[in-house]
Design an enzyme around this catalytic site. Structure first.
Site, PDB file in Angstrom:
ATOM      1  N   ASN A 112       0.696  -1.680  -0.220  1.00  0.00           N
ATOM      2  CA  ASN A 112      -0.451  -0.252   0.049  1.00  0.00           C
ATOM      3  C   ASN A 112       0.890   1.743   0.239  1.00  0.00           C
ATOM      4  O   ASN A 112       0.349   2.680  -0.385  1.00  0.00           O
ATOM      5  CB  ASN A 112      -0.790  -0.205   1.185  1.00  0.00           C
ATOM      6  CG  ASN A 112      -0.325   0.346   2.509  1.00  0.00           C
ATOM      7  OD1 ASN A 112      -0.446   1.464   3.202  1.00  0.00           O
ATOM      8  ND2 ASN A 112       0.240  -0.622   3.517  1.00  0.00           N
ATOM      9  N   TYR A 136      10.781   3.236   0.240  1.00  0.00           N
ATOM     10  CA  TYR A 136      10.571   1.920   0.221  1.00  0.00           C
ATOM     11  C   TYR A 136       8.643   1.194  -1.053  1.00  0.00           C
ATOM     12  O   TYR A 136       9.194   0.864  -1.381  1.00  0.00           O
ATOM     13  CB  TYR A 136       9.653   1.176   2.049  1.00  0.00           C
ATOM     14  CG  TYR A 136       8.857   0.010   1.577  1.00  0.00           C
ATOM     15  CD1 TYR A 136       9.264  -1.450   1.295  1.00  0.00           C
ATOM     16  CD2 TYR A 136       7.275   0.097   2.463  1.00  0.00           C
ATOM     17  CE1 TYR A 136       8.630  -2.303   1.847  1.00  0.00           C
ATOM     18  CE2 TYR A 136       7.159  -0.933   2.623  1.00  0.00           C
ATOM     19  CZ  TYR A 136       7.546  -2.261   2.207  1.00  0.00           C
ATOM     20  OH  TYR A 136       6.987  -3.458   1.906  1.00  0.00           O
ATOM     21  N   SER A 166      -0.659  -6.886   7.038  1.00  0.00           N
ATOM     22  CA  SER A 166      -0.308  -8.115   7.162  1.00  0.00           C
ATOM     23  C   SER A 166      -0.096  -8.701   8.294  1.00  0.00           C
ATOM     24  O   SER A 166       1.808  -9.063   8.306  1.00  0.00           O
ATOM     25  CB  SER A 166      -0.316  -9.398   5.618  1.00  0.00           C
ATOM     26  OG  SER A 166      -0.591 -10.601   6.254  1.00  0.00           O
TER      27      SER A 166
HETATM   28  C1  15L Z   1       4.324  -2.476   4.837  1.00  0.00           C
HETATM   29  O1  15L Z   1       4.517  -2.741   3.876  1.00  0.00           O
HETATM   30  C2  15L Z   1       5.058  -3.611   6.030  1.00  0.00           C
HETATM   31  O2  15L Z   1       6.179  -4.399   4.783  1.00  0.00           O
HETATM   32  C3  15L Z   1       4.554  -3.540   6.783  1.00  0.00           C
HETATM   33  O3  15L Z   1       5.257  -3.911   7.886  1.00  0.00           O
HETATM   34  C4  15L Z   1       3.474  -1.930   7.113  1.00  0.00           C
HETATM   35  O4  15L Z   1       3.678  -0.975   7.817  1.00  0.00           O
HETATM   36  C5  15L Z   1       2.432  -2.241   5.728  1.00  0.00           C
HETATM   37  O5  15L Z   1       3.120  -1.853   4.808  1.00  0.00           O
HETATM   38  C6  15L Z   1       1.715  -1.034   6.766  1.00  0.00           C
HETATM   39  O6  15L Z   1       1.334  -0.038   6.145  1.00  0.00           O
HETATM   40  O7  15L Z   1       0.558  -1.107   7.530  1.00  0.00           O
END
Ligand code: 15L
Length: 264
Positions: A112, A136, A166
């Site tokens: 997301n 990221y 998740s």
């Molecule tokens: C992600 O992409 C991360 O890998 C995870 O650790 C959470 O931060 C998640 O998103 C989120 O948005 O809750």
């Protein structure tokens, strides 16, 4: 169903470990890889090889004969650009080159955070614009674009799962919208492996949450319907807010607030 082995990168991470357990139980032959050792006992039918995603030759070798590459490896949270670059950008190239050589399908753990700067008042379809909320998230958008390139140029199929949150359970109000149960994730990934044809498909990786911000995607192609929901946690979590207006305004939440210097 393809009886070819499935390569799973990021096998030692939280989601990799869940998928290893669920897919091994379903009888898939798994080639597991990660830069960190695999922390659990290896299930029957699984082989683990320690590898760095920066090492393209090893990734090519690991993918030999595989029908699917589940790409869950790389940096999984917001980090400085130089830390994201190797595993998430160069590593992704190695995964797609391996998929091209093997004629394998890629299932990419997108996030997301590739669309994180959309506001929470919006309801998004999968063809919405990328609005990454950090380096990221930018690497996840890049991965989806790379998958598009390899589909148009080489016919490599991809499923991009834009994973919400998740975790074993949702832990705050935001996750009432974004939570994806481990069981729904495992069923989704199994559907990605066994689907007849996917082309390039985008899936919102969240359970059946009434407060979702996400609408149309390609789940019908896979026959995936989430069974779990964060709704049962609403009573205890709906008041659990951060108190930061930037974090609460955008879908990416805390990632949007990190290093945020824009003047109001
Ligand atoms: C992600 O992409 C991360 O890998 C995870 O650790 C959470 O931060 C998640 O998103 C989120 O948005 O809750």
């Amino acid at each position: 169903m393809s009886t070819k082995p499935v390569l799973l990168t990021g096998a030692s991470g939280a989601l990799g470990r869940q998928l290893t357990r669920a897919l091994a139980a379903k009888g898939f032959a798994l080639r597991l890889t990660d830069i960190a050792p695999f922390p659990d006992p290896l299930p029957a039918g699984a082989v683990f090889t320690k590898a760095d995603l920066n090492d393209g030759v090893t990734i090519l070798r690991l993918a030999e004969g595989c029908g699917t590459i589940l790409h869950f490896g790389g940096v999984s949270v917001e980090r400085p650009f130089e830390e994201v670059l190797g595993p998430n950008i160069r590593g992704l190239y190695h995964v797609y080159e391996a998929a091209r050589r093997e004629g394998a399908r890629v299932v990419f753990a997108s996030s997301n955070h590739s669309i994180g700067f959309h506001e929470r008042t919006e309801t998004l379809d999968a063809d919405c614009s990328f609005m990454p909320d950090g380096y990221y998230g930018l690497s996840k958008a890049y991965g989806e674009l790379m998958g598009g390139l390899y589909w148009h140029k080489h016919g490599v199929e991809s499923v991009f799962i834009r994973i919400g949150s998740s975790f074993p359970e949702p832990v705050d109000a935001r996750m009432l919208s974004t939570w994806l149960s481990y069981a729904d994730l495992a069923r989704l990934v199994e559907a990605c492996i066994t689907a007849e044809a996917t082309g390039t498909s985008v899936i919102w990786g969240s359970s059946a949450n009434a407060r979702t911000w996400w609408r149309k995607d390609d789940r019908e192609k896979l026959g995936w319907v989430p069974k779990d929901t964060a709704d049962v946690f609403a009573g205890q979590l709906s008041g659990k807010l951060s108190g930061d207006p930037v974090v609460e305004r955008y879908q990416g939440g805390a990632y949007c607030g990190m290093e945020y210097t824009r003047k109001a």
